[in-house]
Each structure stands twice: as structure tokens, then as C-alpha cells.
Design a protein around this motif. Structure first.
Motif, mmCIF file in Angstrom:
data_model
loop_
_atom_site.group_PDB
_atom_site.id
_atom_site.type_symbol
_atom_site.label_atom_id
_atom_site.label_comp_id
_atom_site.label_asym_id
_atom_site.label_seq_id
_atom_site.Cartn_x
_atom_site.Cartn_y
_atom_site.Cartn_z
ATOM 1 N N LEU A 49 0.813 -1.210 0.000
ATOM 2 C CA LEU A 49 0.000 0.000 0.000
ATOM 3 C C LEU A 49 0.848 1.263 0.000
ATOM 4 C CD1 LEU A 49 -2.670 -1.115 2.630
ATOM 5 C CD2 LEU A 49 -2.953 -1.013 0.148
ATOM 6 N N GLU A 151 -0.423 9.718 2.805
ATOM 7 C CA GLU A 151 -1.437 8.989 2.051
ATOM 8 C C GLU A 151 -1.282 7.484 2.253
ATOM 9 O OE1 GLU A 151 -4.562 7.936 -0.372
ATOM 10 O OE2 GLU A 151 -4.077 9.857 0.579
ATOM 11 N N SER A 152 -0.048 6.997 2.300
ATOM 12 C CA SER A 152 0.203 5.568 2.538
ATOM 13 C C SER A 152 -0.291 5.169 3.917
ATOM 14 C CB SER A 152 1.700 5.265 2.405
ATOM 15 O OG SER A 152 2.176 5.598 1.118
ATOM 16 N N GLN A 155 -3.992 4.795 3.785
ATOM 17 C CA GLN A 155 -4.356 3.565 3.086
ATOM 18 C C GLN A 155 -4.205 2.357 4.008
ATOM 19 O OE1 GLN A 155 -5.599 3.007 0.086
ATOM 20 N NE2 GLN A 155 -5.640 5.140 -0.581
ATOM 21 N N TYR A 159 -7.019 -0.239 5.283
ATOM 22 C CA TYR A 159 -6.828 -1.690 5.147
ATOM 23 C C TYR A 159 -7.135 -2.393 6.467
ATOM 24 C CZ TYR A 159 -4.273 -6.114 4.783
ATOM 25 O OH TYR A 159 -3.918 -7.436 4.812
#
Length: 803
Positions: A49, A151-152, A155, A159
Motif C-alpha cells: 500500500l 497517504e500511505s 491507506q 486496510y
């Protein structure tokens, strides 16, 4: 010496291109990323991700070939030049379009020029967006970007939320050193939420009962951890079930899910709601009317009203009277009065395509109330297909050219039969078994003619055509001729085959049953080779019987089990298992020995078994682990006098086996070949055996562009059932076979162009069972001398993956 100097110079040149060189103040090279704190979630899934990944680097060197290529391209790239060039060609395109508008059309040259201009503009757009060839082949260095890092992190939080960790926490930390950034994502999962209950609510009693009858296959299970992907799979499953029970217009958009959380107990209740259609009280169930089947002319320039007829409630309108209605109807599973079933529609389309008669198969439906009228539209495939191929194979490190020709004639007898003719002629490098002169070229010629019938022939009755239509049945009849001219012998054979083939409806199993496989073989032996075989015979080895004029017949069966579409090399795990059984000379049991002995032919009786298992396991997006386990047993009996037909023996070694040994030269057992004057083993002779075991393991990694790298370890050997006085140590014995396992290792390079995979492997002998006990581990020789001791390194060139 010059090649070593050049190699050293290349290393120095690459290593001089430091990845951190030229970074601005405040910029840091993303050197490493990691995830810490996860316990129940998969680390690789979380890393995938990340919006930024470090550049692939050469071990021990702070450099990257991809970045070096990109920098070189960037230094020679002029961004203004393609823009100016594009403006010039766009002006020319506008002028051409103006000419078309004014004159009402193009000349042939003007149309060709417009196509070329459009192609050039498309190429320039790619160059403007992605740079020149070197920039597109390489990749820029990855500089840490906090926006992408945040942003990661989000994400990863999503998840975790989608996998039941509703109270998870995510963060990241960055450590910098010498312009390098070490990024770590910090995960606190906390307790996951479990599914307490799962239930369905629907105002349509019929839908509710259908789903209740199939609830055991639900993707959402109580006591399991909440998983958003399970809800996605369940939504698709419900749609599929309803479309298999008459609900033609139903879609997954009518399915909603409500999730109720219990924060104290860390549990969730999931409600599945089937909504009503907007303009009706309930979803409509559809029944089928009679089927309309049309074969259109192959070209719009041809006009043909077609022949109209009816067979089994199928209304045919066929271009020309050249197709069997009975065969086509056997592949249509849509019956008048049945509920609509999407699986039947898909299977009809697939099985009609399997006939290889049509360019396309489209199925549409006309609706009238709750009735569907299926309409199947097709167009004939070209009658003849001719393929010519000219190429070269490499055996014994010698290139051998070949030419092949194939002809395919569709609908041979107007019953969907396929006629195939094949011819191949070529040269191949081989080592003579009787001459010290090295490598020779053998000549090979193969030709065959076969007819494939789209049904099971005798002893099946007429009803079997319709009964087995869903299983893609066919009967293959073949007659062929093979010719091999080697330094030792000329071998000719004529063979005939009758085989039944079919597969399961889910395509996971494919079956082949050869009811007849007959071969007449004749050999013309070189005088020296005959003397060699006679000498072996005097020592108790009857291999000469394999070269006598002979008749070899057998029946055999094969099943191929494909788990998760092995061969597509997608990201999911996949396996393939092939099991083969063969009984040779079985019918000879019904004849007396006197009858057999009075014939001027050698006969063979044998049993053969082979199990070939292959598995493909993705590790990351760029790495895959694959392995193959291959076991084979062949045992002669009866009138064979302990000898198999030469083609039925097993051989170890080669580019698709134990790659550190030359093809067919490994083993058997601990047999030690004679030694040449230079001290190397004499690998001139092929080594036939009755038992084969191979294990091949590969770690495949993406490098750059079309290039993949491979590290592999192969192990295995071959053995005989009985002692062979001419090859001491060749027989299999439980108390020592494990000490006779050969081990080879090495590296390889793959160039994967999608339509073609070119393969180069370097195999190195690590454990050689032909050497005395205590001296069999020889891998250290490779590191003491360049490429190891004589014959220790073998290079293999091939097309396609080895497994």
C-alpha cells in the motif's frame, strides 16, 4: 584478460553514480521502508500500500542500474525538441484534414500519410510525458515525499479497518542519515472485531428461500474476523445464485449490508438486505423460449438468406448448408421452458467456441413479459489456416535450424471435424556414442495427419453426443511418421493413435484416454554402434533389443488438474498436477508365446507411471517462488526380457530438468562414467533409466523492463530397477538412494515479452553422485576456479519457462 578489465571498469562506472549525489537541501533518498507492530495482518499486504518504494539497488553498492539509465537519458533529453516537432506534425495533420473536408475524401497516399502522422504524434506524446528511451527503461530515484507517506498511512488505516481492526492506530517515523531516509510505518492493531451473527432480510419469499438453501456456502462466517473482502465476495455469490435461478435482471446493486458494532464485546452483526426493484413489487423470474441460432456470411459483400430449419427446439438459420445441426445443438444448453440460468449461457458460449468453427459467439435475449428468447449470433471462421515457422533450437551448445509447416482444415466432413497436418524437419546437435570427434548434427523429420471429431466415437451410442456436450468431448485419430538420422543409427517409426479427450465443466480437470497407441519401429545401426551394443549384451545389458525391428502398442490415460489457472502467472497461488499411466503390450497376454516368437518383430510389455506437480507462489509484487516435483516409474515385464522401448525410458538432466547436467546425461544412481584424457567425465552417452525423480526450485525476481532474474536449485537422479553390470551403482536401493541425489544450482535470466519468453540459465554442479563418497560436494570448486572444474558449469538456452 580484457573482458575482466572491462567488467571491472563497468562496476566502477556504475558505482560512481551515487544515488544521493546531487540531492538538494532538505531532500532525502528513500533508502528503506518497513512495517512494525503488525501481528495478525500480512506485512507484505501493508507494504504494497506504500505509495513510494525504494529503488532496486545493486547489493553492497549505493547505486541502481535503473537510476543510472534514467540519469543518462535525462542528461541527453531536450524537452523543447519533441514539443516543436509535435507542433509541426499537428499542423500537417490539420492540413490533411482540411483537404479531406474540401475534396470529400483522401487519395491512397494521403490516407497513408495521415496514418503515419498520427502514429508519429502518438509516439511524441509518449516521449513528452515519459521522456526518451533510457528514461522510460530506467526509473528516477525515489526522494522521500511526506505527502505520499501520509497517504500511505491512511491507506494502511483503511486496510486495517476493512479487515476488522476498527480501533487500529497507524503512524510513521523517519530516521535520516547521510542524505538517506529510513521510513517505518508503525501499526497498533488492537483487538479485531469478530462476526457474531449474519442474516438475510428480503420481502421476496422465493429469494429468501433460495439464499437459505445455499447459506452453507456463504462467504461470511460467524466467529470469523470481520473482512470487507468477504462481504464483496458474498455480494457476488448472491448475484450468481439468483442469476442461476431465473433472475435475469437482478444485479448486485440491489444488495445492501448493514454492520452493527458492539464495542464492548468487540463483535459485529451483519445484515444482508435484498432491496425491491424500483418499479415492481418483486424481482421477475424469467423462463426461456426456443433458441434462435444464426451463422452469418463471412463477409457483408456476400448475400445469402441461409437455410432455415428446426432441431431440438433450436431454430437454425445457417449460411450455406455446411454445418451439422446435431453437433451444434449438442453444445447449446438453453432449453425451452427452463428457468434462465447464467451458467448455462456461459457454458453454451464456451462450448460453441470450443468447436473452433466460429470467429465469435454472441448471445442476446429478447424479452416478452417473463419470457426470454435466446438469440445466438455467429460467423464462420476461415476454412483453412496455414502456419509456417522457421527457427533454431540449441542442443549441446550447437544451434540447429528447423522448419515446420501446419495446415488446419475446419469442418472437414461438415460435422465440425478438424483436420490437422503437421510437418517438421530440422537439424540438432548430438554427441556420437562411438566417435571421439565431438558434436555432430542429427537430422529429424516428423509428419502427421489427424482428424479431431467433436464427440466420442465407438463404442458410444448416438445419445452420447448430447449427454457429454458440456464436457467438450472429442476423439482424435492420428497417423504419423518419424525419421531420425544420428551418427549411430537411423530410426524410423510409423504410429497410429486413437484418443478420447474431455474436461470438467469448471475446466479444472482435463482427461485423455488413448485407447490405441501403436508404433512400428525400424532401426539401421552404424557398425561401430552395433558392436558397442553387442559388447554390452555380452556383459548382461540387453539394450540392443530396443533397436530391433519392433511393434510397440499401449493404452494410456492422463489427467491434468489445474488449481487456480496455473500458467497465467497471475498474482494468486496456482498449481498443476499431471498424472500419467500407461500399459504397453497388454493385448499380447491373449496370444501364445509361439505366435509371438514366430513374428520377425520385437514386442514389449511394460507399465509406466508419471506424476508431475508444479506450484507457483507469489511472495511480493516483484518476487515469485515456483517449484516442480516430478516422479516417474517404468517397469518392463513378460516378453520384454527386462528391456523397455527406447522412447519409454526416463532420462535425467537438461534445460527442463537438472540443469547442471547435459540433457539425458545424469545418472543412473552412482554410476561413474569413464574419464577423458583431460580428467573430465565422458558424457557422450545418454543414460536411460527406469526410475526418475526431479525437484526444481526457483526464486524469480523482476529486474528492469522485460528482464527477470532467477536463482534456482535442482535436485534428483535416475535409477534402474535391476542391477546393470555395465553401469555399477545404477540400481535403486533404499539404503543408499538418498546419497545419490544430484544437486545443481545456478542463476538465470529471462526476457519476458508476453508473447515470447527467452531463457538463459547457468547451472553449476554442487553435489555429483558419480564421484566417490566423501568427494561428492564440489560446489567449492566453482569459487576456487573461474566457472569451476572442467564440465562443472553448463549453460542452457531455451524458449518459455522450464515449468
Amino acid at each position: 584478460m580484457s573482458k575482466y578489465i572491462n567488467f571491472l571498469f563497468l562496476l566502477i562506472l556504475i558505482s560512481s553514480c551515487s544515488l544521493t549525489k546531487g540531492l538538494k537541501e532538505g531532500e532525502y533518498l528513500l533508502y528503506d521502508i518497513d512495517v512494525k507492530g503488525n501481528k495478525l495482518t500480512n506485512k507484505n499486504d501493508l507494504l504494497n500500500l506504500a505509495k513510494q518504494e525504494p529503488n532496486t539497488r545493486i547489493p553492497l553498492l549505493n547505486t541502481s542500474i535503473g537510476v543510472t539509465l534514467y540519469r543518462f537519458g535525462e542528461s541527453t533529453y531536450d524537452s523543447i525538441k519533441p514539443l516543436k516537432k509535435k507542433a509541426r506534425y499537428e499542423k500537417e495533420r490539420l492540413e490533411l484534414l482540411r483537404i479531406e473536408s474540401d475534396s470529400g475524401g483522401f487519395t491512397k497516399n494521403q490516407r497513408k500519410r495521415l496514418i503515419k502522422v498520427n502514429s508519429i504524434i502518438s509516439s511524441l506524446n509518449k516521449k513528452i510525458e515519459f521522456g526518451n528511451f533510457f528514461m522510460r527503461t530506467g526509473n528516477p530515484r525515489v526522494v522521500l515525499d511526506y505527502t505520499k507517506t501520509e497517504e500511505s498511512r491512511r491507506q494502511m488505516a483503511n486496510y486495517l479497518l476493512n479487515n476488522g481492526f476498527f480501533e487500529a492506530e497507524t503512524d510513521f517515523e523517519v530516521h535520516t542519515r547521510k542524505k538517506k531516509a529510513y521510513l517505518t510505518y508503525l501499526i497498533v492493531e488492537n483487538s479485531p472485531y469478530l462476526v457474531d451473527t449474519f442474516y438475510t432480510r428480503s420481502d421476496d419469499e422465493n429469494i429468501y428461500l433460495i439464499l437459505q438453501n445455499h447459506k452453507t456456502k456463504s462467504q461470511i462466517k460467524p466467529s470469523n474476523r470481520y473482512d470487507q473482502s468477504a462481504i464483496t465476495r458474498e455480494r457476488q455469490r448472491v448475484e450468481d445464485i439468483l442469476k442461476e435461478n431465473g433472475y435475469y435482471t437482478f444485479s448486485r446493486s440491489y444488495i445492501e449490508y448493514n454492520v452493527y458494532k458492539d464495542t464492548l464485546e468487540k463483535k459485529v452483526d451483519i445484515e444482508q438486505v435484498i432491496r425491491k426493484p424500483i418499479f415492481a413489487e418483486k424481482h421477475q423470474v424469467f423462463f426461456l423460449d426456443s433458441v434462435y441460432f444464426s451463422i452469418d456470411p463471412p463477409s457483408t459483400e456476400l448475400y445469402d438468406e441461409g437455410k432455415k430449419s428446426t432441431f431440438r427446439d433450436v431454430n437454425f438459420e445457417v449460411y450455406e448448408d455446411k454445418y451439422s445441426e446435431k453437433v451444434i445443438a449438442s453444445r447449446i444448453f438453453l432449453n425451452k421452458g427452463d428457468l434462465y440460468n447464467r451458467t448455462d449461457v456461459i457454458e453454451t458460449q464456451r462450448q460453441l467456441a470450443n468447436l473452433d468453427l466460429f470467429r465469435f459467439v454472441n448471445i442476446a435475449f429478447d424479452t416478452l413479459g417473463n419470457v426470454l428468447r435466446p438469440k445466438i449470433y455467429t460467423q464462420p471462421n476461415q476454412k483453412y489456416l496455414v502456419t509456417n515457422q522457421l527457427g533454431a533450437s540449441i542442443t549441446e551448445q550447437v544451434p540447429g535450424p528447423f522448419f515446420s509447416h501446419s495446415l488446419r482444415n475446419r469442418n472437414l466432413f461438415r460435422g465440425a471435424e478438424i483436420f490437422e497436418f503437421f510437418f517438421r524437419a530440422g537439424l540438432e546437435g548430438v554427441v556420437s556414442a562411438t566417435n571421439e570427434g565431438g558434436v555432430f548434427r542429427s537430422r529429424e523429420l516428423n509428419t502427421s495427419a489427424s482428424v479431431i471429431f467433436p464427440q466420442f466415437l465407438f463404442p458410444f451410442n448416438k445419445s452420447s453426443l448430447q449427454k457429454f456436450g458440456r464436457y467438450n468431448p472429442n476423439t482424435r485419430t492420428l497417423i504419423g511418421y518419424n525419421y531420425v538420422n544420428r551418427p549411430e543409427y537411423i530410426r524410423e517409426s510409423v504410429n497410429g493413435i486413437i484418443a478420447y479427450n474431455w474436461n470438467t465443466r469448471n475446466l479444472k480437470q482435463q482427461y485423455t484416454f488413448n485407447v490405441l497407441d501403436a508404433n512400428f519401429i525400424r532401426s539401421n545401426l552404424n557398425r561401430d554402434f552395433r558392436a558397442l551394443l553387442e559388447d554390452l549384451q555380452n556383459q548382461g545389458n540387453n539394450l540392443i533389443n530396443s533397436f530391433l525391428p519392433s511393434y510397440v502398442s499401449s493404452i494410456s490415460g492422463q489427467v491434468i488438474i489445474n488449481f487456480n489457472q496455473y500458467g497465467l502467472f497471475q498474482r494468486n497461488r496456482a498449481s498443476l498436477w499431471r498424472i500419467f499411466l500407461e500399459s504397453g503390450g497388454t493385448t499380447l497376454n491373449f496370444f501364445s508365446e509361439d505366435f509371438i516368437n514366430n513374428r520377425n518383430l520385437a514386442y514389449f510389455q511394460f507399465l509406466k507411471f508419471q506424476s508431475d506437480f508444479r506450484r507457483y507462489i507469489p511472495i511480493t509484487n516483484n518476487q515469485t517462488f515456483a517449484y516442480r516435483l516430478n516422479l516417474g516409474l517404468a517397469r518392463p515385464y513378460g516378453i520384454s526380457n527386462g528391456i523397455l522401448p527406447y522412447e519409454k525410458y526416463f532420462f535425467a538432466g537438461g534445460s527442463t530438468g537438472i540443469r547442471a547436467w547435459q540433457p539425458r546425461r545424469l545418472g543412473p544412481g552412482s554410476f561413474t562414467p569413464e574419464t577423458l584424457e583431460n580428467g573430465a567425465f565422458d558424457y557422450r552417452f545418454e543414460q536411460p533409466a527406469d526410475i526418475l525423480f526431479e525437484g526444481m526450485f526457483e526464486l524469480r525476481s523482476k529486474l528492469y523492463g522485460y528482464f527477470d532474474g532467477v536463482f534456482f536449485i535442482d535436485l534428483g537422479n535416475s535409477w534402474t530397477f535391476q542391477e546393470d553390470l555395465t553401469r555399477p551403482g545404477a540400481n535403486f536401493e533404499f539404503n543408499r538412494f538418498w546419497r545419490e541425489i544430484a544437486v545443481g544450482t545456478g542463476i538465470g535470466l529471462r526476457m519476458d515479452f508476453d508473447f515470447l519468453v527467452f531463457r538463459l540459465d547457468m547451472g553449476v554442479k554442487a553435489v555429483d553422485p558419480a564421484r566417490p563418497l566423501g568427494e561428492r560436494f564440489i560446489l567449492d570448486d566453482f569459487f576456487r576456479n573461474f566457472l569451476g572444474s572442467r564440465g562443472q558449469t553448463v549453460f542452457n538456452i531455451g524458449i518459455g519457462y522450464p515449468f
